[in-house]
Design an enzyme around this catalytic site. Structure first.
Site, PDB file in Angstrom:
ATOM      1  N   GLN A  43      -9.494  35.475  51.645  1.00  0.00           N
ATOM      2  CA  GLN A  43      -8.786  36.509  50.889  1.00  0.00           C
ATOM      3  C   GLN A  43      -9.739  37.453  50.169  1.00  0.00           C
ATOM      4  OE1 GLN A  43      -6.051  33.463  48.864  1.00  0.00           O
ATOM      5  NE2 GLN A  43      -4.793  35.306  49.035  1.00  0.00           N
ATOM      6  N   LEU A  82      -1.475  36.581  47.072  1.00  0.00           N
ATOM      7  CA  LEU A  82      -2.166  37.792  46.621  1.00  0.00           C
ATOM      8  C   LEU A  82      -2.472  38.721  47.795  1.00  0.00           C
ATOM      9  CD1 LEU A  82      -4.646  36.238  44.026  1.00  0.00           C
ATOM     10  CD2 LEU A  82      -2.500  37.427  43.554  1.00  0.00           C
ATOM     11  N   GLU A 102      -3.496  27.088  50.273  1.00  0.00           N
ATOM     12  CA  GLU A 102      -4.899  27.540  50.341  1.00  0.00           C
ATOM     13  C   GLU A 102      -5.578  27.061  51.623  1.00  0.00           C
ATOM     14  OE1 GLU A 102      -5.680  29.830  48.482  1.00  0.00           O
ATOM     15  OE2 GLU A 102      -4.025  29.549  47.088  1.00  0.00           O
ATOM     16  N   HIS A 112      -4.826  29.177  54.497  1.00  0.00           N
ATOM     17  CA  HIS A 112      -5.653  30.395  54.545  1.00  0.00           C
ATOM     18  C   HIS A 112      -6.956  30.133  55.303  1.00  0.00           C
ATOM     19  CE1 HIS A 112      -3.612  33.468  52.274  1.00  0.00           C
ATOM     20  NE2 HIS A 112      -3.470  32.717  51.196  1.00  0.00           N
TER      21      HIS A 112
HETATM   22 NI    NI Z   1      -2.238  33.124  49.573  1.00  0.00          NI
END
Ligand code: NI
Length: 181
Positions: free
Chosen positions: A53, A102, A144, A147
């Site tokens: 991210q 996010l 997480e 991701h």
């Molecule tokens: Ni996320």
């Protein structure tokens, strides 16, 4: 230093991340990256942030749930740094809850997650970690670690009709705002 957050569409968000070489973990540059990710997570009021991210396809994530104004009823999760994490499902029973990200601003979706997992990883100094996590803690870690596999919560949603903009959902459906990780 606050890092720029990559949104869905940037390649690292959809790329399986590479393992971190443990011999580089104690380097100044790596430790600075960990500090910057923590600062970025705080700045944007996330409860977790994964390296893809912040444009880096490496297996590193940070998370914390502590006195969070949006989750006062959630049990606290101490600040945790996960390097090269492996997640094993302990209890395959799932629970549904709202998630945000996010990298996918303003949207929230209802996501089933395993309620108990085992996590094997390395901490910020390379020390081995092995613990179980339940419920919201387990949810944040699964979000997480997804991701790190190039996956986002949208991929886990069985029903995309349960995806919406936060401000619309809040007016009608949700008892509390969901996690942004
Ligand atoms: Ni996320």
């Amino acid at each position: 230093m606050i890092l720029k957050v990559a949104r869905l569409g940037f390649p690292s968000v959809r790329t399986a991340a590479k393992p971190v070489a443990l011999e580089q973990v104690k380097s100044h540059d790596f430790q600075k990256l960990v500090d910057d990710m923590i600062e970025t997570m705080y700045e944007y009021h996330g409860v977790g942030l994964a390296a893809p991210q912040v444009h880096l396809p490496i297996q590193l994530a940070v998370l914390e749930v502590q006195n969070h104004p949006r989750y006062p009823d959630m049990p606290p999760v101490p600040l945790t740094v996960l390097i090269n994490p492996r997640v094993t499902i302990v209890d395959p029973a799932t629970a549904d809850d709202w998630e945000g990200c996010l990298s996918i601003p303003d949207l929230r979706g209802l996501v089933p997650r395993a309620t108990e997992i085992r996590v094997q990883a390395h901490g910020r100094d390379g020390e081995p970690l092995d613990f179980t996590a339940r419920d919201f803690h387990a949810r944040v870690i699964q979000h997480e670690t997804d991701h790190l596999n190039g996956e986002v919560y949208l991929d886990r949603m069985p029903n995309l009709s349960q995806l919406g903009f936060l401000d619309e959902w809040q007016r009608f459906l949700m008892p509390r705002p969901p996690a942004r990780t």
